[in-house]
Write an enzyme that holds these catalytic residues in place. Structure first.
Site, PDB file in Angstrom:
ATOM      1  N   GLY A   1      28.146  19.659  34.120  1.00 18.03           N
ATOM      2  CA  GLY A   1      28.627  19.052  32.958  1.00 18.03           C
ATOM      3  C   GLY A   1      29.057  19.916  31.928  1.00 18.03           C
TER       4      GLY A   1
ATOM      5  NE  ARG B   1      37.275  18.842  40.896  1.00 19.15           N
ATOM      6  CZ  ARG B   1      36.525  18.496  42.325  1.00 19.15           C
ATOM      7  NH1 ARG B   1      37.064  18.851  43.185  1.00 19.15           N
ATOM      8  NH2 ARG B   1      35.249  18.206  42.153  1.00 19.15           N
TER       9      ARG B   1
ATOM     10  CE  LYS C   1      33.569  21.373  40.255  1.00 21.70           C
ATOM     11  NZ  LYS C   1      34.065  21.197  38.741  1.00 21.70           N
TER      12      LYS C   1
ATOM     13  CG  MET D   1      32.871  24.599  32.391  1.00 25.68           C
ATOM     14  SD  MET D   1      32.712  25.874  31.268  1.00 25.68           S
ATOM     15  CE  MET D   1      34.429  26.607  31.485  1.00 25.68           C
TER      16      MET D   1
ATOM     17  NE  ARG E   1      -5.029  41.217  25.740  1.00 26.52           N
ATOM     18  CZ  ARG E   1      -4.783  40.379  26.552  1.00 26.52           C
ATOM     19  NH1 ARG E   1      -5.434  39.315  27.237  1.00 26.52           N
ATOM     20  NH2 ARG E   1      -3.394  40.352  26.756  1.00 26.52           N
TER      21      ARG E   1
ATOM     22  CB  CYS F   1      -2.680  45.383  31.682  1.00 26.46           C
ATOM     23  SG  CYS F   1      -2.405  46.556  30.498  1.00 26.46           S
TER      24      CYS F   1
ATOM     25  NE  ARG G   1      -7.632  46.497  25.465  1.00 22.67           N
ATOM     26  CZ  ARG G   1      -6.707  45.662  24.899  1.00 22.67           C
ATOM     27  NH1 ARG G   1      -5.320  46.204  25.034  1.00 22.67           N
ATOM     28  NH2 ARG G   1      -6.827  44.445  24.124  1.00 22.67           N
TER      29      ARG G   1
ATOM     30  NE  ARG H   1      26.866  20.432  42.112  1.00 22.21           N
ATOM     31  CZ  ARG H   1      27.243  19.874  41.040  1.00 22.21           C
ATOM     32  NH1 ARG H   1      28.064  20.615  40.295  1.00 22.21           N
ATOM     33  NH2 ARG H   1      27.102  18.682  40.211  1.00 22.21           N
TER      34      ARG H   1
ATOM     35  CE1 TYR I   1      -3.395  46.285  37.540  1.00 21.44           C
ATOM     36  CE2 TYR I   1      -4.029  48.254  38.778  1.00 21.44           C
ATOM     37  CZ  TYR I   1      -4.091  47.406  37.599  1.00 21.44           C
ATOM     38  OH  TYR I   1      -4.865  48.004  36.462  1.00 21.44           O
TER      39      TYR I   1
ATOM     40  CB  SER J   1      -3.860  50.035  33.123  1.00 22.57           C
ATOM     41  OG  SER J   1      -3.133  48.738  32.859  1.00 22.57           O
TER      42      SER J   1
ATOM     43  CB  THR K   1       4.621  47.083  29.356  1.00 18.73           C
ATOM     44  OG1 THR K   1       4.358  45.961  29.948  1.00 18.73           O
ATOM     45  CG2 THR K   1       4.802  48.281  30.452  1.00 18.73           C
TER      46      THR K   1
ATOM     47  CG  HIS L   1      24.380  14.833  31.085  1.00 19.94           C
ATOM     48  ND1 HIS L   1      23.576  15.104  30.120  1.00 19.94           N
ATOM     49  CD2 HIS L   1      25.054  16.145  31.270  1.00 19.94           C
ATOM     50  CE1 HIS L   1      23.689  16.381  29.626  1.00 19.94           C
ATOM     51  NE2 HIS L   1      24.596  17.003  30.471  1.00 19.94           N
TER      52      HIS L   1
HETATM   53  P1  ADP Z   1      31.929  18.398  37.452  1.00 17.54           P
HETATM   54  O1  ADP Z   1      32.278  19.992  37.668  1.00 17.54           O
HETATM   55  O2  ADP Z   1      31.644  18.132  35.980  1.00 17.54           O
HETATM   56  O3  ADP Z   1      31.224  17.774  38.414  1.00 17.54           O
HETATM   57  P2  ADP Z   1      34.414  17.930  38.807  1.00 17.54           P
HETATM   58  O4  ADP Z   1      35.663  18.813  38.719  1.00 17.54           O
HETATM   59  O5  ADP Z   1      33.693  18.082  40.203  1.00 17.54           O
HETATM   60  O6  ADP Z   1      33.517  17.946  37.578  1.00 17.54           O
HETATM   61  O7  ADP Z   1      35.215  16.446  38.624  1.00 17.54           O
HETATM   62  C1  ADP Z   1      34.219  15.392  38.366  1.00 17.54           C
HETATM   63  C2  ADP Z   1      34.532  14.190  39.269  1.00 17.54           C
HETATM   64  O8  ADP Z   1      36.199  13.916  38.925  1.00 17.54           O
HETATM   65  C3  ADP Z   1      34.320  14.495  40.532  1.00 17.54           C
HETATM   66  O9  ADP Z   1      33.112  14.284  41.000  1.00 17.54           O
HETATM   67  C4  ADP Z   1      35.461  13.513  41.283  1.00 17.54           C
HETATM   68  O10 ADP Z   1      34.799  12.221  41.397  1.00 17.54           O
HETATM   69  C5  ADP Z   1      36.571  13.250  40.242  1.00 17.54           C
HETATM   70  N1  ADP Z   1      37.437  14.264  40.985  1.00 17.54           N
HETATM   71  C6  ADP Z   1      37.735  15.413  40.857  1.00 17.54           C
HETATM   72  N2  ADP Z   1      38.924  15.950  41.275  1.00 17.54           N
HETATM   73  C7  ADP Z   1      39.572  14.919  41.964  1.00 17.54           C
HETATM   74  C8  ADP Z   1      40.515  14.492  42.828  1.00 17.54           C
HETATM   75  N3  ADP Z   1      41.240  15.474  43.159  1.00 17.54           N
HETATM   76  N4  ADP Z   1      40.633  13.239  43.293  1.00 17.54           N
HETATM   77  C9  ADP Z   1      39.529  12.231  42.948  1.00 17.54           C
HETATM   78  N5  ADP Z   1      38.935  12.426  42.271  1.00 17.54           N
HETATM   79  C10 ADP Z   1      38.503  13.583  41.588  1.00 17.54           C
HETATM   80 MG    MG Z   2      31.625  17.750  40.311  1.00 15.87          MG
HETATM   81 MG    MG Z   3      31.062  16.431  35.173  1.00 11.96          MG
END
Ligand code: ADP
Ligand code: MG
Ligand code: MG
Length: 884
Positions: A105, A96, A26, A107, A574, A843, A630, A352, A863, A776, A779, A468
């Site tokens: 999701g 963040r 990030k 952390m 086999r 194999c 074999r 990302r 192979y 052959s 493993t 999620h």
């Molecule tokens: P995750 O890794 O779980 O996606 P993020 O760090 O991306 O968590 O944060 C989740 C959400 O929080 C982001 O998608 C965004 O919508 C909101 N967010 C994070 N930082 C900011 C910020 N500086 N201003 C406004 N919204 C934010």
């Molecule tokens: Mg995010």
């Molecule tokens: Mg999240």
């Protein structure tokens, strides 16, 4: 002084996208986007090294790190013209987390940090929007309590629900400033009364504690579980991003959303996304309200009547289109972008490389090559070989009768069928007991990871395509339907009602993640069909690899499947598997009970035609590709009946007494069958078994040859460890083969070689190569015998070895390159010294595991051979090995 803090803003940015190990994914991408001059709220990243330092110093943030953070904080204050904790124009931060690899999701993020009983008033006054200020404060308390104070916030959430009910409203947005102010009071009271905590008011204290909590969350259970599942090392640590807030919850000119530069489900080149007006952070992902489509391309059944972002905020939408195109061109890959719109202005908060289904991944890779953004070689490296597994998933039989009960969003393709469970705990429990389960939930949260892993599919009543459940399921390659709103789920009663019909836990259900349809009961499935993109992609991969890919197959049917998947020969057939068919096993047992060589030969003569016709079938499927057969390997007692009833049956059909059967059973009993009378040792004592087998092979080869089928048999002697042992058996076999040639007045080419599956065999390989034409590596056994551990008994302790980091990976899954691999390298080198024409393959089951395949490439094997369904995986892994 060490640099612990990296700043990012349009004016100055210290990092870039290649600094993921230091700044996390990030942070590195936030820095990169700033360098690209996209609108990103300014902030700074505290490095992963600071996280490791935190664990080293007994969970303290060191003074040096704090000082650098304070300096950077001042820098953000200047840039934004706001002040942290200020009573006129307060600056708020998001805190963040962000590790090197994206962990969706896993952390937690805290938003609106810096609010307290005083700054909330200042924010209300400054923005002239008390509702917004109180909404932000109540969100902050909720998130901070959960992430930092470790409070189970379901109480707080039910307070919110209660309040909505009391006000007779369905959505948070309908609550007034006064409502939210009251809610904040209730929250603080609950925290004090139920948990004994006073909500911290001092902004700096909030910040230190939040950063500490993010560092701490690197080792929470769900993060650990995710890392284990994805082979992510535990010692990377996470970075923390501290970023000035922008607000999507200030009113109707504000919004927050998530988008993909292409369709993450199919890979189609269409811009796809969802958003919510007057919302913040995770609202879209958490499925709190049904999100709106960002454009017409993103419309689905559930939201097709809602207004699009393009319609409600055309200017911001236009900017978003410009930005996504720029990001995709820049990163040369499909992006997953998070954005917020504050009073009509677009802010990009994250980008990302998007998670995608493997079909989408293939389409995107092939399209990006066509668009000139990447080369074929780059494309080959883009797909994880293991992911091809998903492609081979079965689909629902289109001709089968189906009872449709509901339709939801097609969140992740593939067919899933199994018994309904309503909790992740039950999913895990039932799965352990060998049941196939479908996890049915209102929505999922990161706590559900274990249950999702244990299920064949995930079905949720709420949430959108970016919920999620949807994101995680796609990452796992599991079928998923999200937002199936017709389902009424009662988690307490463990029932699912839909259109007046009630289903209970344990009832069977089927769904198709590709079209979003849910059916009653079990619907039969059919094999996966391979797409044109897949074919194109694999052609590129085949073009660069050196390693051949064969298959382990014992029947013409398996062979056929393997050839369709691109197998270039058989690496292991086999022969004993052919012995177990009901009409054959009796002859095998007769052979085992024979007292004399003559009787043994008589029984073997009955087996010969069966083996011959099996080999003919396989030669036909392989037509000209090498077929490695074999000779008999397992100890004979494996063929004897153990149940009383079966023994009786055998006694009757052989015309002998039960006593004789039992005696023979006892005589064949071994204390350690793995190291007992098996493999070529059988042929030392009973040569006629192998003679029958080579006769069957050569007769089949001659018949096939006469019928115009090209044959290339390789006859393999198992479990050799000594040249004299090998030579003796080889000579006997050769004599028999010469006999067949004479009888049939026809010859065919064949090769004879041996399996290397004992350490001594590898050590003596230079000697054995004097007579063997190929090696052959078996493993599986070589791993057992090198480690001196039995795979069948290792389940009790091997997991502890990987958990404690003694072995980086289970050596039965991925080759132990240092130990077993050393023997392999040595054997090849010695073998080649003796014979320039000798070649070697593998194999064992490692032959289909990408890391092991790469190792086989490196040490110069000819192979790898693996099960039919893993052939495409091995082909791709071999191509990637050649490119790396
Ligand atoms: P995750 O890794 O779980 O996606 P993020 O760090 O991306 O968590 O944060 C989740 C959400 O929080 C982001 O998608 C965004 O919508 C909101 N967010 C994070 N930082 C900011 C910020 N500086 N201003 C406004 N919204 C934010
Ligand atoms: Mg995010
Ligand atoms: Mg999240």
């Amino acid at each position: 002084m060490k640099k612990w803090v990296y700043k990012f803003s349009a004016e100055q940015t210290d990092g870039n996208k290649d600094m993921k190990s230091l700044l996390g994914g990030k942070g590195a991408n936030l820095a990169e986007m700033c360098a690209m001059k996209l609108s990103v709220p300014p902030g700074f990243t505290v490095t992963t090294e600071a996280c490791l330092d935190f664990y080293k110093t007994n969970k303290e943030i060191s003074k040096e790190i704090r000082d650098q953070m304070i300096e950077a904080l001042g820098w953000v204050e200047k840039l934004t013209n706001k002040k942290f904790g200020d009573l006129e124009n307060p600056l708020l931060f998001s805190v963040r987390s962000g590790a090197r690899a994206s962990m969706p999701g896993m952390m937690d993020t805290v938003l609106n940090l810096g609010l307290n009983d005083n700054t909330v008033l200042a924010l209300a006054k400054k923005t002239n929007n008390p509702r917004f200020a109180w909404d932000s404060y109540r969100r902050f308390i909720q998130m901070f309590s959960n992430v930092v104070l470790g409070v189970n916030t379901s109480h707080l959430e039910s307070n919110l629900e209660d309040l909505k009910e009391a006000r007779g409203v369905h959505e948070d947005t309908a609550l007034t400033a006064a409502d939210l102010e009251e809610l904040v009071k209730v929250y603080k009271q609950v925290l004090l009364e139920d948990h004994g905590v006073v909500f911290p008011q001092e902004p700096m204290e909030q910040l230190w504690r939040a950063v500490g909590a993010v560092f701490g969350s690197w080792n929470n259970n769900r993060a650990m579980k995710y890392r284990e599942m994805n082979n992510i090392p535990h010692d990377w640590g996470t970075a923390v991003n501290i970023q000035s807030m922008v607000f999507g919850n200030m009113g109707d000119t504000c919004a927050t959303g998530v988008c993909f530069t292409r369709d993450p489900s199919t890979g189609e080149k269409k811009f796809f996304g969802e958003f919510l007006v007057n919302a913040q952070g995770e609202d879209v992902v958490a499925g709190i309200r049904t999100p709106q489509p960002i454009n017409n391309d993103s419309k689905m059944e559930s939201n097709k009547h809602q207004k699009t972002l393009e319609e409600v905020m055309p200017k911001a939408y236009g900017d978003l289109v410009e930005d996504y195109k720029m990001l995709e061109r820049h990163y040369k890959d499909m992006q997953d972008i998070e954005f917020t719109i504050e009073n009509g202005k677009l802010w990009i908060l994250q980008t990302r490389n998007a998670k995608r289904t493997v079909n989408a991944a293939l389409k995107v890779a092939v399209d990006l090559v066509a668009e000139g953004l990447i080369t074929e070689k780059e494309a080959i490296l883009r797909i994880q070989p293991e992911d091809l597994n998903q492609l081979l998933h079965p689909r629902l039989d289109p001709k089968a009768k189906k009872i449709l009960i509901a339709t939801g969003l097609p969140a992740s393709p593939g067919a899933a069928s199994g018994q309904m469970v309503f909790t992740s705990a039950h999913a895990e429990e039932w799965h352990k007991n060998g049941k196939k389960v479908v996890l049915v939930r209102s929505e999922t949260s990161p706590e559900d990871i274990g249950g999702m892993v244990a299920s064949t599919g995930i079905l949720t009543a709420r949430g959108g395509m970016t919920s999620h459940a949807a994101v995680v399921a796609r990452g796992m390659g599991k079928p998923c339907i999200a937002g199936c709103t017709a389902l009424l789920i009662n988690e307490k009663e463990k029932t699912l009602s839909v259109k007046g019909k009630v289903y209970k836990e344990g009832d069977f259900i089927t769904f198709d993640g590709a079209n979003g349809e849910v059916y009653e009961g079990v619907v039969p499935t059919i094999e996966a069909k391979i797409t044109a993109d897949f074919a194109t992609f694999m052609k590129w991969a085949d073009g660069v690899r050196r390693l051949r890919v064969r298959t382990n197959a014992d029947t013409p049917e398996d062979t056929k499947v393997a050839v369709e998947f691109g197998a270039e020969g058989i690496g292991l057939c086999r022969t004993e598997h052919m012995f177990f068919a009901p009409e054959r096993i009796l002859a095998v047992r007769e052979m085992i009970f024979a007292e004399t060589e003559k009787d043994r030969k008589k029984a073997l003569d009955k087996l010969l035609p069966f083996q011959r016709s099996d080999f003919k079938g396989i030669f036909k499927e392989m037509n000209g590709m090498p077929v490695n057969i074999r000779l008999l390997d397992p100890p004979l007692h494996e063929f004897l009946p153990h149940a009383e009833k079966d023994q009786q049956e055998l006694a009757t059909s052989l015309g002998i007494s039960m006593k004789q059967v039992k005696e023979r059973n006892d005589a064949l009993h071994e204390f350690n069958p793995m190291l007992g009378h098996r493999g070529c040792r059988l042929a030392i004592t009973y040569p006629e078994i192998y003679l029958m087998q080579v006769r069957a092979i050569i007769e089949a080869a001659i018949e096939s040859d006469k019928e115009g089928v090209k044959v290339l048999p390789e006859i393999m002697i198992p479990l050799t460890s000594e040249l004299r042992e090998y030579t003796l058996i080889r000579n006997e076999c050769k004599t028999e083969i010469e006999k067949v040639f004479k009888e049939k007045n026809h010859t065919v080419k064949y090769k004879m070689g041996t399996m290397l599956e004992l350490p001594r065999a590898c050590i003596m390989a230079g000697d054995i190569a004097k007579e063997a034409e190929f090696f052959s590596f078996g493993t599986n056994d070589l791993t057992q015998t090198t480690f001196g551990l039995s795979r069948d008994d290792a389940g009790k302790f091997l997991p502890s070895y990987t958990q404690k980091g003694i072995y980086p990976r289970d050596p039965f899954v991925s080759i132990d390159q240092e130990g077993v691999g050393f023997l392999m390298k040595y054997a090849i080198a010695e073998g080649k010294k003796t014979s320039t024409s000798i070649y070697a393959g593998i194999c064992g089951e490692h032959g289909g595991e990408p890391q092991s395949v790469e190792f086989c490439h490196k040490i110069g094997l000819e192979y790898v051979s693996c099960s039919p369904f893993r052939v495409p995986i091995a082909r791709l892994a071999a191509a990637q090995a050649a490119l790396r």
